[in-house]
Design a protein around this motif. Structure first.
Motif, PDB file in Angstrom:
ATOM      1  N   GLY A 152       2.185 -13.391  -3.835  1.00  0.00           N
ATOM      2  CA  GLY A 152       2.237 -12.458  -4.961  1.00  0.00           C
ATOM      3  C   GLY A 152       1.418 -12.872  -6.172  1.00  0.00           C
ATOM      4  O   GLY A 152       1.749 -12.532  -7.299  1.00  0.00           O
ATOM      5  N   VAL A 153       0.325 -13.577  -5.930  1.00  0.00           N
ATOM      6  CA  VAL A 153      -0.494 -14.053  -7.056  1.00  0.00           C
ATOM      7  C   VAL A 153      -1.691 -13.128  -7.266  1.00  0.00           C
ATOM      8  O   VAL A 153      -2.361 -12.749  -6.301  1.00  0.00           O
ATOM      9  CB  VAL A 153      -1.001 -15.487  -6.774  1.00  0.00           C
ATOM     10  CG1 VAL A 153      -1.928 -15.962  -7.887  1.00  0.00           C
ATOM     11  CG2 VAL A 153       0.172 -16.434  -6.603  1.00  0.00           C
ATOM     12  N   ILE A 154      -1.936 -12.770  -8.508  1.00  0.00           N
ATOM     13  CA  ILE A 154      -3.187 -12.084  -8.853  1.00  0.00           C
ATOM     14  C   ILE A 154      -4.021 -13.077  -9.646  1.00  0.00           C
ATOM     15  O   ILE A 154      -3.696 -13.425 -10.780  1.00  0.00           O
ATOM     16  CB  ILE A 154      -2.928 -10.785  -9.641  1.00  0.00           C
ATOM     17  CG1 ILE A 154      -2.102  -9.819  -8.777  1.00  0.00           C
ATOM     18  CG2 ILE A 154      -4.250 -10.145 -10.062  1.00  0.00           C
ATOM     19  CD1 ILE A 154      -1.837  -8.463  -9.401  1.00  0.00           C
ATOM     20  N   CYS A 158       0.832  -1.215   0.000  1.00  0.00           N
ATOM     21  CA  CYS A 158       0.000   0.000   0.000  1.00  0.00           C
ATOM     22  C   CYS A 158       0.859   1.254   0.000  1.00  0.00           C
ATOM     23  O   CYS A 158       0.690   2.143  -0.841  1.00  0.00           O
ATOM     24  CB  CYS A 158      -0.929  -0.001   1.220  1.00  0.00           C
ATOM     25  SG  CYS A 158      -2.284  -1.151   1.034  1.00  0.00           S
ATOM     26  N   GLY A 159       1.787   1.339   0.950  1.00  0.00           N
ATOM     27  CA  GLY A 159       2.647   2.521   1.023  1.00  0.00           C
ATOM     28  C   GLY A 159       3.502   2.663  -0.225  1.00  0.00           C
ATOM     29  O   GLY A 159       3.787   3.779  -0.682  1.00  0.00           O
ATOM     30  N   SER A 160       3.915   1.538  -0.810  1.00  0.00           N
ATOM     31  CA  SER A 160       4.758   1.606  -2.013  1.00  0.00           C
ATOM     32  C   SER A 160       3.982   2.223  -3.173  1.00  0.00           C
ATOM     33  O   SER A 160       4.462   3.155  -3.830  1.00  0.00           O
ATOM     34  CB  SER A 160       5.236   0.205  -2.422  1.00  0.00           C
ATOM     35  OG  SER A 160       6.110  -0.303  -1.457  1.00  0.00           O
ATOM     36  N   ASN A 218       0.348   1.400   7.424  1.00  0.00           N
ATOM     37  CA  ASN A 218       1.214   0.511   8.201  1.00  0.00           C
ATOM     38  C   ASN A 218       0.503  -0.762   8.636  1.00  0.00           C
ATOM     39  O   ASN A 218       0.624  -1.190   9.786  1.00  0.00           O
ATOM     40  CB  ASN A 218       1.856   1.242   9.389  1.00  0.00           C
ATOM     41  CG  ASN A 218       0.886   2.042  10.226  1.00  0.00           C
ATOM     42  OD1 ASN A 218      -0.096   2.550   9.707  1.00  0.00           O
ATOM     43  ND2 ASN A 218       1.145   2.163  11.507  1.00  0.00           N
ATOM     44  N   GLY A 219      -0.226  -1.369   7.702  1.00  0.00           N
ATOM     45  CA  GLY A 219      -0.809  -2.683   7.958  1.00  0.00           C
ATOM     46  C   GLY A 219      -1.631  -2.700   9.234  1.00  0.00           C
ATOM     47  O   GLY A 219      -2.347  -1.738   9.543  1.00  0.00           O
ATOM     48  N   ILE A 220      -1.506  -3.789   9.978  1.00  0.00           N
ATOM     49  CA  ILE A 220      -2.381  -3.958  11.150  1.00  0.00           C
ATOM     50  C   ILE A 220      -2.103  -2.923  12.235  1.00  0.00           C
ATOM     51  O   ILE A 220      -2.975  -2.647  13.050  1.00  0.00           O
ATOM     52  CB  ILE A 220      -2.296  -5.390  11.737  1.00  0.00           C
ATOM     53  CG1 ILE A 220      -0.874  -5.722  12.171  1.00  0.00           C
ATOM     54  CG2 ILE A 220      -2.808  -6.420  10.746  1.00  0.00           C
ATOM     55  CD1 ILE A 220      -0.805  -7.003  12.998  1.00  0.00           C
ATOM     56  N   ILE A 270       0.254 -11.482   9.468  1.00  0.00           N
ATOM     57  CA  ILE A 270      -1.158 -11.165   9.695  1.00  0.00           C
ATOM     58  C   ILE A 270      -1.638 -10.256   8.567  1.00  0.00           C
ATOM     59  O   ILE A 270      -1.081  -9.177   8.346  1.00  0.00           O
ATOM     60  CB  ILE A 270      -1.359 -10.422  11.044  1.00  0.00           C
ATOM     61  CG1 ILE A 270      -0.625 -11.144  12.192  1.00  0.00           C
ATOM     62  CG2 ILE A 270      -2.849 -10.272  11.346  1.00  0.00           C
ATOM     63  CD1 ILE A 270      -1.124 -12.510  12.528  1.00  0.00           C
ATOM     64  N   ARG A 271      -2.677 -10.702   7.875  1.00  0.00           N
ATOM     65  CA  ARG A 271      -3.241  -9.880   6.795  1.00  0.00           C
ATOM     66  C   ARG A 271      -4.103  -8.772   7.397  1.00  0.00           C
ATOM     67  O   ARG A 271      -4.951  -9.058   8.253  1.00  0.00           O
ATOM     68  CB  ARG A 271      -4.145 -10.711   5.881  1.00  0.00           C
ATOM     69  CG  ARG A 271      -3.478 -11.885   5.196  1.00  0.00           C
ATOM     70  CD  ARG A 271      -4.523 -12.664   4.389  1.00  0.00           C
ATOM     71  NE  ARG A 271      -3.958 -13.853   3.763  1.00  0.00           N
ATOM     72  CZ  ARG A 271      -3.972 -15.071   4.309  1.00  0.00           C
ATOM     73  NH1 ARG A 271      -4.504 -15.253   5.504  1.00  0.00           N
ATOM     74  NH2 ARG A 271      -3.451 -16.098   3.665  1.00  0.00           N
ATOM     75  N   PRO A 272      -3.952  -7.539   6.913  1.00  0.00           N
ATOM     76  CA  PRO A 272      -4.875  -6.489   7.361  1.00  0.00           C
ATOM     77  C   PRO A 272      -6.187  -6.624   6.583  1.00  0.00           C
ATOM     78  O   PRO A 272      -6.342  -6.063   5.500  1.00  0.00           O
ATOM     79  CB  PRO A 272      -4.132  -5.189   7.026  1.00  0.00           C
ATOM     80  CG  PRO A 272      -3.128  -5.557   5.986  1.00  0.00           C
ATOM     81  CD  PRO A 272      -2.950  -7.043   5.967  1.00  0.00           C
TER      82      PRO A 272
END
Ligand code: FAD
Length: 353
Positions: free
Chosen positions: A45-47, A13-15, A193-195, A288-290
């Motif tokens: 990294g899969v879409i 996200c930040g990138s 910053n994620g979670i 941990i996924r946000p």
């Protein structure tokens, strides 16, 4: 010192948000504490344009597939790395119900799923135990996230300001016209910053939902390193150094963020049943996924404090949603063009006020 924007976090996200704002000539301060097991670093990294047991088309897939190809290609060109690779998923349905779900998807007409030719399917009997045939999911993109994070970080350090430290919520001052942090003044701050974002009182009331995911990193020397192989929830993805990423899990009730014995034993038992070739486990990673309760991201500005922004809640789909929504959020920031309503944090203005 003054910058245009402060961005907390340099995951996916930040990138992408910093890339979009940087292309518009904005001056940035990025604050990112290096963490080896952030969600973006652990992701495969899969879409994938289809999802779930019912094999439905992923939210916005028709737009996201071409959009993300362009985004990763352009950023890759900028940093001198190939970040996106066309790939396909060979999916081996683990049950007859799953096979039916794929058949139903194919009956809908030409789309993202097609039968795998019999000769190709036959070839895979030497590698895997399977008995419900196989289908091919295409197009699928494989994103080289580690190259992206590293390459773009170098650019941020060179052309912007990068602080490699933990963000201290108590040092942030949010004013109606600007924000300031440790002597730096900016027009706005973005929480990417994620979670950790949800620890800040501004965002703690949002309906987020943490979701733990784990993967084994395995050496499977005999297996063709060409495709992604999917067996229900278990997926084998080509990883770095000719190793395989073997995941994953979706756990909402976890006690810590560490790799667990339970996952390792379960996945190894699955691999024993699945693989006909030798393998060895080299590593085991977890993060941990946000995620969010209604499975849609949070992008936009706080209804009471419009100098504070959020770009978060990507759940299992950060690779496809982050580039797409980062562009929109940058345009909302600079040109007042709002982010799509279903991803805008404005839909929660009632609980944020
Ligand atoms: C096992 C697993 C597999 C996955 N596979 C896929 C996949 O194949 N495809 C897909 O699209 N998505 C996948 N995902 C989901 C994807 O990883 C996330 O959607 C995405 O990475 C979230 O990115 P983010 O930038 O919001 O957060 P993060 O990646 O967590 O980034 C946050 C950044 O902020 C930094 N940070 C955090 N707190 C602070 C602080 N207090 N101060 C300073 N810096 C801080 C961190 O170090 C990190 O760099 C997977 C996730 C997991 C766990």
């Amino acid at each position: 010192m003054e910058v245009d924007y402060i961005i907390i976090g340099q995951g996916i996200c930040g990138s992408f948000l910093s890339w979009e704002l940087s292309k518009e000539g904005q001056k940035l301060l990025i604050i990112d504490e290096p963490r080896p097991f952030s969600s973006t670093k652990v992701a495969s990294g899969v879409i994938n344009p289809v999802t779930g047991r019912q094999v439905v088309t992923t939210w916005l897939a028709e737009e996201l597939i071409p959009f993300t190809w362009d985004s990763y290609s352009q950023l890759g060109e900028h940093i001198g790395e190939q970040l996106v690779e066309p790939c396909s998923i060979y999916a081996f349905p683990p049950s007859e119900q799953m096979r039916e779900a794929y058949n139903k998807k194919m009956e809908e007409g030409p789309g993202f799923v097609k039968p795998l030719p019999i000769e190709t399917t036959e070839l895979y009997h030497q590698y895997f135990n399977f008995r419900n045939g196989a289908v091919e999911i295409t197009p699928v993109w494989l994103i080289h996230l580690h190259k992206l994070l590293k390459g773009w970080r170098q650019q941020l350090a060179t052309y912007h300001t990068l602080w490699e430290e933990k963000f201290d919520n108590t040092q942030l001052q949010i004013q109606p016209s600007h924000v300031s942090y440790k002597g730096i003044k900016a027009k706005k701050v973005f929480f990417c910053n994620g979670i950790d974002t949800f620890e800040h009182p501004l965002w703690s009331k949002l309906p987020y939902s943490y979701n733990k995911g784990e993967a084994l990193i395995a050496d499977i020397p005999g297996l063709p390193f060409k495709h992604i192989y999917k067996f229900g929830i278990t997926t084998l993805v080509p990883w770095y150094n000719n190793l395989w990423w073997v995941g994953s899990s979706y756990d909402n009730h976890f006690t810590d963020d560490q790799p667990s014995e339970t996952f390792r034993n379960r996945k190894m038992a699955e691999l024993e049943l699945l693989l006909k070739c030798d393998y060895s486990v080299i590593d085991h990673i977890a993060s941990i996924r946000p995620a969010t309760i209604e499975r849609r991201p949070f992008a936009g500005f706080h209804p009471l404090h419009p100098t504070a922004g959020i770009f978060n809640g990507m759940g299992t789909k950060g690779c496809s949603l982050a580039p797409y929504l980062a562009k929109q959020l940058a345009r909302e920031t600079l040109y007042n063009e709002p982010v799509i309503a279903s991803a805008s944090v404005q839909r929660f203005s009632g609980i944020l006020k």
